[in-house]
Design a protein around this motif. Structure first.
Motif, PDB file in Angstrom:
ATOM      1  N   GLY A  29     100.419  60.006 -13.784  1.00  0.00           N
ATOM      2  CA  GLY A  29     101.729  60.296 -14.343  1.00  0.00           C
ATOM      3  C   GLY A  29     101.916  59.515 -15.633  1.00  0.00           C
ATOM      4  N   LEU A  30     102.456  60.164 -16.655  1.00  0.00           N
ATOM      5  CA  LEU A  30     102.612  59.546 -17.970  1.00  0.00           C
ATOM      6  C   LEU A  30     104.051  59.704 -18.441  1.00  0.00           C
ATOM      7  CD1 LEU A  30      99.403  61.065 -19.627  1.00  0.00           C
ATOM      8  CD2 LEU A  30      99.617  58.813 -18.542  1.00  0.00           C
ATOM      9  N   VAL A  31     104.711  58.592 -18.680  1.00  0.00           N
ATOM     10  CA  VAL A  31     106.057  58.618 -19.249  1.00  0.00           C
ATOM     11  C   VAL A  31     105.896  58.294 -20.732  1.00  0.00           C
ATOM     12  CG1 VAL A  31     108.406  57.721 -19.123  1.00  0.00           C
ATOM     13  CG2 VAL A  31     106.998  57.866 -17.043  1.00  0.00           C
ATOM     14  N   GLY A  43     102.185  55.442 -15.611  1.00  0.00           N
ATOM     15  CA  GLY A  43     102.379  54.448 -16.658  1.00  0.00           C
ATOM     16  C   GLY A  43     103.425  54.876 -17.665  1.00  0.00           C
ATOM     17  N   ALA A  44     104.002  53.893 -18.331  1.00  0.00           N
ATOM     18  CA  ALA A  44     104.963  54.131 -19.414  1.00  0.00           C
ATOM     19  C   ALA A  44     104.501  53.383 -20.653  1.00  0.00           C
ATOM     20  CB  ALA A  44     106.360  53.669 -19.014  1.00  0.00           C
ATOM     21  N   HIS A  45     104.482  54.075 -21.792  1.00  0.00           N
ATOM     22  CA  HIS A  45     104.097  53.476 -23.069  1.00  0.00           C
ATOM     23  C   HIS A  45     102.694  52.868 -22.976  1.00  0.00           C
ATOM     24  CE1 HIS A  45     108.156  53.488 -25.291  1.00  0.00           C
ATOM     25  NE2 HIS A  45     108.195  54.371 -24.314  1.00  0.00           N
ATOM     26  N   THR A  46     102.532  51.561 -23.151  1.00  0.00           N
ATOM     27  CA  THR A  46     101.213  50.947 -23.012  1.00  0.00           C
ATOM     28  C   THR A  46     100.616  51.296 -21.653  1.00  0.00           C
ATOM     29  OG1 THR A  46     101.810  49.106 -24.459  1.00  0.00           O
ATOM     30  CG2 THR A  46      99.929  48.765 -22.989  1.00  0.00           C
ATOM     31  N   GLY A  47     101.463  51.321 -20.630  1.00  0.00           N
ATOM     32  CA  GLY A  47     100.997  51.685 -19.293  1.00  0.00           C
ATOM     33  C   GLY A  47     100.430  53.095 -19.228  1.00  0.00           C
ATOM     34  N   SER A  48     100.921  53.994 -20.075  1.00  0.00           N
ATOM     35  CA  SER A  48     100.369  55.349 -20.114  1.00  0.00           C
ATOM     36  C   SER A  48      98.922  55.325 -20.581  1.00  0.00           C
ATOM     37  CB  SER A  48     101.195  56.239 -21.047  1.00  0.00           C
ATOM     38  OG  SER A  48     102.492  56.459 -20.539  1.00  0.00           O
TER      39      SER A  48
END
Length: 279
Positions: free
Chosen positions: A124-126, A101-106
């Motif tokens: 995985g965290l961006v 995820g990225a941002h909110t997805g993280s």
């Protein structure tokens, strides 16, 4: 084997909070689920998914209220967004997956890994949006209002400037140098998120991402990039579980560039991480 097709395929799946639109690439028993940032949609991962496809299938949901998914009838929590993702995956017959995820997805990725540990094989965290408590009221106050439509359509320039100069008052080093063809899909997704654009942001502000993160047992990969969540990612480090691997990408200083012009660097590192798990 779960059939996810060769190349891009799309599907609409009904859930209790509304129908979820999915962008799908490749074919594999254990796909990668890619969770987008707010004001965007699953299509932000199209270039990235193509890079993963030779080795890993991927599914990129449009979060409810985003992209081509339904808009929920009321404001949802991060827990409910995650429950919706799980329900959609279950209806596809997917019982296990990796998540990035990225941002909110993280934050949604952390929630999924915490609440559904037998399903999530790695995370995985961006960026890691863990906010200091004293900063949250200020964020909530800013992430509320957008311009009202006007007879001449001049309000639409507000949205273009949001992506062109980078958020509120240009505070984020985002996209000042990006070509219009890169900005335009994000502008379209921003408009598709109307009328309750800020609901996912407030779900993040109310989410205990750090508390959940520290207790994760799955392999964790963090991409540390200098974007508008740099300070939050730094603050989150005290919550990283011991099995966390951190990859620093100091030149990836633009949110839009992470999965367009910079997609290969992230994909190469992420594929290496996944292959290490599978050994």
């Amino acid at each position: 084997m779960v059939q996810i097709y060769d190349g891009e395929h799309r599907q609409l799946v009904k859930t209790k909070f509304g129908s979820v639109h999915l962008w799908m690439h490749g074919e594999n028993d254990t796909p990668v689920v890619l969770l987008h940032m707010s004001l965007s949609s699953g299509r932000m991962y199209r270039d990235f998914a193509e890079l993963l496809a030779p080795e890993f299938a991927s599914i990129s949901p449009d979060r409810l209220g985003s992209g081509f998914s339904d808009h929920p009838s009321h404001q949802l929590t991060l827990e409910q967004y995650a429950e919706t993702t799980i329900e959609a995956l279950e209806k596809l017959g997917i019982k296990s997956f990796h998540v990035l995820g990225a941002h909110t997805g993280s934050c949604e990725a952390i929630e999924l890994a915490s609440k559904f540990p037998t399903c999530v094989k790695s995370i995985g965290l961006v960026t890691v949006p863990v906010f200091k408590p004293e900063t949250i009221p200020g964020y909530k106050a800013r992430y509320l209002l957008e311009p009202e439509p006007d007879p001449e359509g001049d309000y639409l320039n507000w949205y273009w400037r949001w992506w062109k100069i980078g958020g509120f008052a240009g505070a984020a080093e985002r996209s000042r140098e990006w070509e219009p063809e890169i900005l335009n899909p994000h502008l379209v997704d921003h408009l598709l998120a109307q009328p309750n654009t800020w609901w996912p942001y407030h779900a993040v502000f109310d989410h205990d991402a750090g508390i959940l993160l520290k207790d994760l047992k799955q392999p964790v990969l963090v991409f540390d990039v200098p974007d508008d969540l740099t300070e939050e990612t730094k603050y989150a480090q005290k919550y990283f579980p011991k099995q966390t691997e951190v990859i620093s990408l100091p030149t990836h200083n633009d949110v839009l560039g992470l999965f367009t012009t910079g997609a290969k660097a992230i994909a190469d590192s992420y594929i290496k991480f996944l292959n290490g798990i599978n050994k």
